[in-house]
Design an enzyme around this catalytic site. Structure first.
Site, mmCIF file in Angstrom:
data_model
loop_
_atom_site.group_PDB
_atom_site.id
_atom_site.type_symbol
_atom_site.label_atom_id
_atom_site.label_comp_id
_atom_site.label_asym_id
_atom_site.label_seq_id
_atom_site.Cartn_x
_atom_site.Cartn_y
_atom_site.Cartn_z
ATOM 1 C CG LEU A 208 -1.938 -1.075 1.416
ATOM 2 C CD1 LEU A 208 -2.560 -1.001 2.799
ATOM 3 C CD2 LEU A 208 -3.016 -0.972 0.342
ATOM 4 C CG HIS A 209 2.453 3.253 -3.150
ATOM 5 N ND1 HIS A 209 2.024 2.129 -3.809
ATOM 6 C CD2 HIS A 209 2.607 4.210 -4.094
ATOM 7 C CE1 HIS A 209 1.929 2.393 -5.095
ATOM 8 N NE2 HIS A 209 2.278 3.643 -5.306
#
Length: 361
Positions: A208-209
């Site tokens: 996740l980013h």
């Protein structure tokens, strides 16, 4: 032909590696082609940059602009200022940019204002989401590109619709897949593999980013806790992006199944994906690699610039809510993986096609 190749962030490094190999192959065959590799320094964490040069046998850059982080405007401006000086000192016939990061757009603009032709590898992909910085980078870059190299017929159609000259658009395949095929026999387990009792098919990869998923601390924690609960007895391996880690800070997450690890080098990360049960991500590029490796992928976004990974490959868009992810994941557990294939020309030869075409320009 003198080519300046731009690399700025992790996905760029993976894409330039086979292009450099293809150029060097042409050199051994007597072609008059040379390259200069410029690293903008957009990613400066060792595990997000230097490691990829080492693992993929990419030569050390001829120049590192060392721009590092900053706001979108600060970083883009810093790249443009530094690259303009670089281009004045080291003239070339063509600037080759890849992907859709700030370095891609910034260096394309500088090249065109210096009357140097631009080639864009992975041109024409579109998410339709103008809140994504990458979408703006793509549109601006493609608006001034001379030679377009596309990964899919959809990307080609996007460029034609935008008014690009058809004779300059070349559907060549996917250079990320070139790198994958070239390194599949070199991937290896990370050092923590045995320590955490990992085995083929007993864990899920999580990455996740994107701002929509990680920028708000409380919602990020709720998302991580929801995914942790959703997977039952499966382990989750979560290589945590520095930006995501900073947002989490010192919070105690109370995660039963999730293993937080540092960002992984390419060879370790591909090993983890290849041997995983499934992948949950908000990345675009990872869905390409899972498609070729035939690993179910659940993308936590409302759109994708790589529709072929959905229509042909293993990717499923699930939005950004944990509730929708839970629903789709439950259906997957009930029905099993759907039948998938590999998109046209994702055969490991895209880079050779690109260099062949450029040599004829």
């Amino acid at each position: 032909m003198k080519i300046t190749i731009i690399a700025g962030a992790r996905p760029n490094f993976i894409k330039i590696a086979p292009l450099i190999k293809a150029i060097e192959k042409k050199q051994t065959e007597g072609s008059k082609i040379s390259y200069r590799l410029v690293h903008t320094g957009q990613h400066y964490d060792k595990n997000l940059s230097d490691t990829f040069f080492e693992e993929l046998n990419i030569p050390q850059p001829d120049a590192n602009l060392e721009v590092k982080s900053g706001s979108q405007a600060e970083q883009t401006a810093a790249i443009m200022i530094a690259f303009e000086k670089e281009l004045i000192q080291n003239p070339c016939d063509l600037v080759l940019v890849v992907g859709d990061v700030n370095s891609t757009m910034a260096c394309a603009i500088v090249a065109k204002k210096s009357n140097v032709k631009v080639a864009h590898v992975e041109a024409g992909i579109r998410s339709g989401d103008m809140t994504m910085p990458e979408e703006i980078n793509r549109i601006v870059t493609d608006s001034i590109t001379d030679y377009f190299f596309t990964t899919s017929t959809t990307a080609t159609d996007n460029l034609i619709e935008y008014g690009a000259e058809v004779s300059n658009i070349h559907f060549v395949g996917n250079v990320m897949i070139d790198t994958l095929y070239q390194n599949l026999n070199r991937i290896l387990a990370p050092t923590f593999w045995d320590n955490f009792g990992l085995a083929k098919g007993n864990y899920i990869i999580l990455t996740l980013h994107r701002p929509a998923n990680v920028d708000e601390e409380k919602s990020l924690i709720a998302l991580l806790q929801g995914i942790d609960k959703m997977v039952g007895d499966q382990k989750i391996v979560f290589p945590i992006h520095p930006r995501t880690k900073a947002i989490l800070g010192e919070n105690k997450l109370d995660l039963k199944n999730t293993i937080l690890v540092e960002p992984q080098g390419y060879l370790n990360f591909m090993f983890l994906i290849k041997n995983s049960f499934a992948v949950i991500t908000d990345s675009g590029g990872i869905s390409e690699e899972t498609t070729v490796l035939n690993i179910p992928c659940f993308t936590m976004r409302n759109n994708t610039e790589r529709p072929e990974t959905q229509t042909i490959g293993t990717n499923t868009l699930v939005g950004t809510s944990i509730e929708n992810l839970e629903k789709v994941y439950a259906e997957f557990l009930l029905n099993g993986p759907r039948k998938a294939g590999i998109p046209e020309l994702w055969d490991g030869c895209a880079s050779e096609r690109i260099i062949e075409i450029l040599l004829k320009k």
